[in-house]
Design a protein around this motif. Structure first.
Motif, PDB file in Angstrom:
ATOM      1  N   SER A 105       0.838  -1.207   0.000  1.00  0.00           N
ATOM      2  CA  SER A 105       0.000   0.000   0.000  1.00  0.00           C
ATOM      3  C   SER A 105       0.869   1.252   0.000  1.00  0.00           C
ATOM      4  N   HIS A 106       2.031   1.195   0.646  1.00  0.00           N
ATOM      5  CA  HIS A 106       2.951   2.328   0.607  1.00  0.00           C
ATOM      6  C   HIS A 106       3.419   2.590  -0.817  1.00  0.00           C
ATOM      7  N   ARG A 116       0.533   4.175  -2.865  1.00  0.00           N
ATOM      8  CA  ARG A 116       0.374   5.603  -2.597  1.00  0.00           C
ATOM      9  C   ARG A 116       1.401   6.417  -3.378  1.00  0.00           C
ATOM     10  N   LEU A 160       0.817   9.286  -6.385  1.00  0.00           N
ATOM     11  CA  LEU A 160       1.397  10.628  -6.314  1.00  0.00           C
ATOM     12  C   LEU A 160       2.230  10.935  -7.556  1.00  0.00           C
TER      13      LEU A 160
END
Length: 227
Positions: free
Chosen positions: A134-135, A138, A142
C-alpha cells in the motif's frame, strides 16, 4: 558468503522492516538468501515467474521495461534498504517489470515458496506485507498525479525529493547515484530539458552535479522548488 544477519543493521534503517514484529523479522532473516549481482546483470524480466521478495542491501537496482524496439521506460532506481517484488507475492502472477543491477549489488531474497508457507502458518502477517504494497501504491498515485498536473521543473524537484528521502523508506540521503539520462527517462522528459532544470537548481545552490551523481545541498529549498 555473509550471513543475512550481517545485513540486519541496513534493513533496520528501513521503516517497514523496523516496524515488523521481532519474531517475523527473525523468521524472514532465517529464510533469506544472499545474492550478488554484477553491474548490468539481470535479476528478472517482465513475464518471469515470481521467485520471491527482494531487499537491496548494497548497490542499486534499476526497475523498468524495455520495448521490442529497445526503448527503455525507467520507473525507478532503488537503493538500500528498499524492498520490492511484493505484487507477485500477492497474486502469484508473472513479474510486471524488468530489474537489473545498476552497480555491483547485494540483495536478500525471501523465496516465494518459503514465504507463502510462513504466511500459511501465520496468516496475521499478511497485513504486514499489505502495508508494504500500500505504501508503494500511494507513491505510484502521487507520481502519476505529478506527471499529469505539474510542469517539468517542480515535477523534477519532487522526484529528486522522493529519492533523497528514500521513497519514505529510510533515512534521507544527500548523494543520489543517478545519471541525468536516467532521471530524464523516469520523468519522460528530454535530456536537454532535464539538464536545463538541473543547471538552474545548481545555480541556486540547491544541488551539485557531478558525473553520474546528483548531490542535494539544500533539502529545504528543494522541497520549496517541488511546489
Amino acid at each position: 558468503m555473509p550471513d543475512p544477519q550481517h545485513h540486519l543493521a541496513c534493513l533496520l534503517q528501513g521503516h517497514w522492516f523496523a516496524a515488523l514484529p521481532q519474531t517475523l523479522r527473525d523468521d524472514l532473516l532465517a529464510m533469506a538468501q544472499v545474492q550478488h549481482l554484477d553491474a548490468g546483470q539481470r535479476l528478472f524480466r517482465r513475464g518471469d515467474r515470481p521467485g520471491g521478495l527482494y531487499a537491496v542491501v548494497e548497490g542499486a537496482v534499476r526497475i523498468g521495461a524495455v520495448s521490442e524496439s529497445g526503448k527503455e521506460a525507467l520507473l525507478t532506481l532503488v537503493e538500500p534498504p528498499y524492498w520490492f517484488g511484493e505484487i507477485s507475492l500477492f497474486d502469484g502472477l508473472p513479474r510486471t517489470h524488468d530489474a537489473f543491477a545498476e552497480s555491483t549489488s547485494t540483495l536478500l531474497l525471501l523465496p516465494q515458496g518459503e514465504l507463502l508457507a510462513l504466511l500459511e502458518r501465520q496468516p496475521q502477517h499478511w497485513r504486514d506485507f499489505a502495508l508494504l504494497m500500500s505504501h508503494k501504491l500511494r507513491l505510484a498515485f502521487l507520481i502519476l498525479e505529478d506527471m499529469s498536473l505539474l510542469p517539468a521543473a517542480p515535477r523534477l524537484a519532487r522526484r529528486l525529493l522522493l529519492m533523497a528521502e528514500n521513497y519514505g523508506e529510510g533515512e534521507p540521503r544527500r548523494l543520489l547515484h543517478l545519471a541525468q539520462e536516467q532521471l530524464a527517462l523516469m520523468l519522460s522528459l528530454s535530456r536537454q530539458t532535464t539538464n536545463q532544470i538541473l543547471k538552474e537548481l545548481e545555480a541556486q545552490g540547491i544541488v551539485r552535479l557531478t558525473y553520474g551523481e546528483i548531490e542535494i545541498l539544500d533539502l529545504q529549498r528543494l522541497r520549496q522548488a517541488a511546489w
